[in-house]
Write an enzyme that holds these catalytic residues in place. Structure first.
Site, mmCIF file in Angstrom:
data_model
loop_
_atom_site.group_PDB
_atom_site.id
_atom_site.type_symbol
_atom_site.label_atom_id
_atom_site.label_comp_id
_atom_site.label_asym_id
_atom_site.label_seq_id
_atom_site.Cartn_x
_atom_site.Cartn_y
_atom_site.Cartn_z
ATOM 1 N N CYS A 293 1.260 7.832 22.650
ATOM 2 C CA CYS A 293 0.859 6.686 23.477
ATOM 3 C C CYS A 293 -0.568 6.843 23.979
ATOM 4 C CB CYS A 293 1.814 6.530 24.668
ATOM 5 S SG CYS A 293 1.812 7.945 25.796
ATOM 6 N N ASP B 276 7.005 13.627 19.730
ATOM 7 C CA ASP B 276 6.754 12.483 20.614
ATOM 8 C C ASP B 276 6.399 12.999 22.014
ATOM 9 O OD1 ASP B 276 6.595 9.994 21.779
ATOM 10 O OD2 ASP B 276 8.765 9.652 21.825
ATOM 11 N N TYR C 133 10.240 16.868 22.348
ATOM 12 C CA TYR C 133 10.023 15.951 23.469
ATOM 13 C C TYR C 133 10.959 14.755 23.267
ATOM 14 C CZ TYR C 133 5.709 18.719 23.503
ATOM 15 O OH TYR C 133 4.789 19.752 23.466
#
Length: 455
Positions: free
Chosen positions: A411, A384, A317
């Site tokens: 996140c 990620d 990613y």
């Protein structure tokens, strides 16, 4: 009791709730998503703009007799927490917004809480998700990033706006089609506010995206036209914008970006490298996030002896190559870096950004498909994924490639904890974890975890 909305609060029989009803509740703990848990006559209410321990009057915004839970906004604080502060942004302040008859804009839902308490609450959310989804008891401090004296303002290098029916710049209220006109964006860097997009007539535009690189290079404004908007209307808007910025139109459904003036991309800088990022291509929005995250990832991998000259590593990613470039520096020409990104435009950016690095292989495609195509083995991996996380299939594939360590950048604490549970089931463990407040005055946070085989 006095209502803080223009409409009078409505009384209903026990157990019923209609949007607009106002009730008094005691506020409990924070929940993932920026809500606080309260209860009324046995029903859970997810309350925004509160603080644990407060007594507040709330206005129901999403309710119904058959609903498992209700949602509500605070309209009056009856017993305040010592951590409550005056909100820095009038349009995002629930107390003031509902007093004048409408919902607050989204995107600054913790702005009524001191920054120190915000970070403590985010740490609580992370700990709860790790316990519930990964079975892990771990308290992690949420670290401040950048200038500690900025009040958590002026950090966004990117911003997304809606447009009102009268053609003015606006933002959506939380979970709502309501578009509130705006004339400032306090969370954004100065360069975004200096564009003064709220002074423009944006009739014919559905959405506006802005990117102002923190290195001072040329900003980019993306205009998403409504269906049927003429080229003449677009050029009328173009004429209202400063001549030293790039402007492009884009179609979010197709991912197409068409040049109107200047470039269709911005030039970003991080970790000693320059990056081209096209249109809506992903880039960390906090001005200090790229260097912070690259530093955390490389410290984990290099410090643990997992990232050395000649090593085989993967950046999954990978976006435009934020981590790929420093990984290539670390492994050198005798090593190899596989960089995988699903979005075609962003993958093309990565190819341009890394064109002078022979040890880097850029592959555009879904991570699970790329890993399935042929057997691969890595010394270490940077993972990620988007907010939804990597998922069980990718985690299983990654463990099969036999890396000595995985640096997982996330996140979203819920998807991270869920994936960490999958790693635990496969015999892996969390070696170390850091959390960063890359989104001050919102409920979001970023984590970087080092995951290694348990044996």
């Amino acid at each position: 009791m006095t209502s803080h909305s223009n409409s009078s609060p409505t009384e209903h029989s026990e157990g019923q709730g209609i949007n607009g009803t106002e009730i008094v509740v005691d506020v409990g703990p924070i929940a993932h998503g920026g809500h606080f848990v309260a209860r009324h006559e046995g029903r859970v209410i997810f309350v925004r703009h509160a603080i644990p321990g407060e007594k507040v009057r709330v206005r129901l915004t999403d309710s119904g007799d058959s609903s498992r839970f209700w949602r509500a906004d605070v309209v009056e604080v009856l017993e305040a927490s010592p951590d409550r502060v005056a909100h820095f942004w009038k349009l995002a302040d629930s107390l003031g917004s509902w007093k004048w008859g409408g919902p607050p804009v989204g995107g600054a839902e913790l702005g009524h809480i001191s920054l120190q308490r915000q970070r403590a609450l985010k740490a609580d959310v992370l700990a709860e998700q790790l316990k519930r989804l990964a079975g892990l008891d771990l308290a992690t401090q949420v670290e401040a990033v950048g200038n500690n004296h900025d009040g958590g303002l002026g950090w966004r290098t990117r911003a997304s706006f809606a447009v009102t029916t009268k053609g003015r710049l606006g933002m959506h209220a939380h979970r709502s089609d309501v578009v509130v006109p705006v004339k400032e964006m306090p969370l954004a860097v100065q360069g975004i506010n200096e564009l003064r997009l709220w002074d423009l007539d944006l009739s014919g535009i559905a959405r506006v995206e802005v990117a102002v690189p923190s290195n001072g290079s040329r900003p980019l404004v993306l205009l998403a036209p409504e269906e049927g908007t003429s080229p003449k209307r677009l050029h009328s808007i173009l004429a209202q914008l400063p001549h030293d910025i790039s402007v492009a139109s884009f179609d979010p459904s197709k991912g197409e970006v068409l040049q109107l003036r200047g470039r269709t991309w911005v030039q970003e800088t991080a970790a000693g490298h320059e990056y081209r990022v096209t249109g809506e291509g992903f880039w960390q929005i906090h001005k200090d996030a790229p260097n912070t995250l690259v530093g955390a990832v490389t410290d984990y991998l290099s410090g643990g002896g997992y990232l050395q000259p000649g090593a085989a590593v993967a950046d999954l990613y990978a976006g435009a190559g934020l981590f790929t470039a420093p990984l290539a520096d670390a492994v050198g020409v005798t090593g190899s870096v596989l960089s995988v990104e699903g979005a075609p435009g962003t993958s093309r950016d990565a190819r341009k950004n890394l064109h002078g690095e022979p040890q880097v292989e850029i592959v555009q495609g879904r991570v699970e498909r790329v890993l399935h195509q042929r057997a691969r083995s890595f010394d270490s991996v940077v993972l990620d994924p988007p907010r939804a996380g990597a998922g069980k299939a990718v985690v299983k594939q990654l463990m099969a490639t036999g890396p000595r360590a995985i640096a997982y950048v996330s996140c979203d604490p819920a998807s991270f904890a869920r994936d960490l549970g999958y790693f635990h089931q496969g015999g892996w463990r969390l070696e170390s974890l850091r959390a960063f407040d890359l989104y001050p005055n919102t409920h979001h946070l970023e984590t970087v975890g080092l995951i290694v085989p348990a044996a």
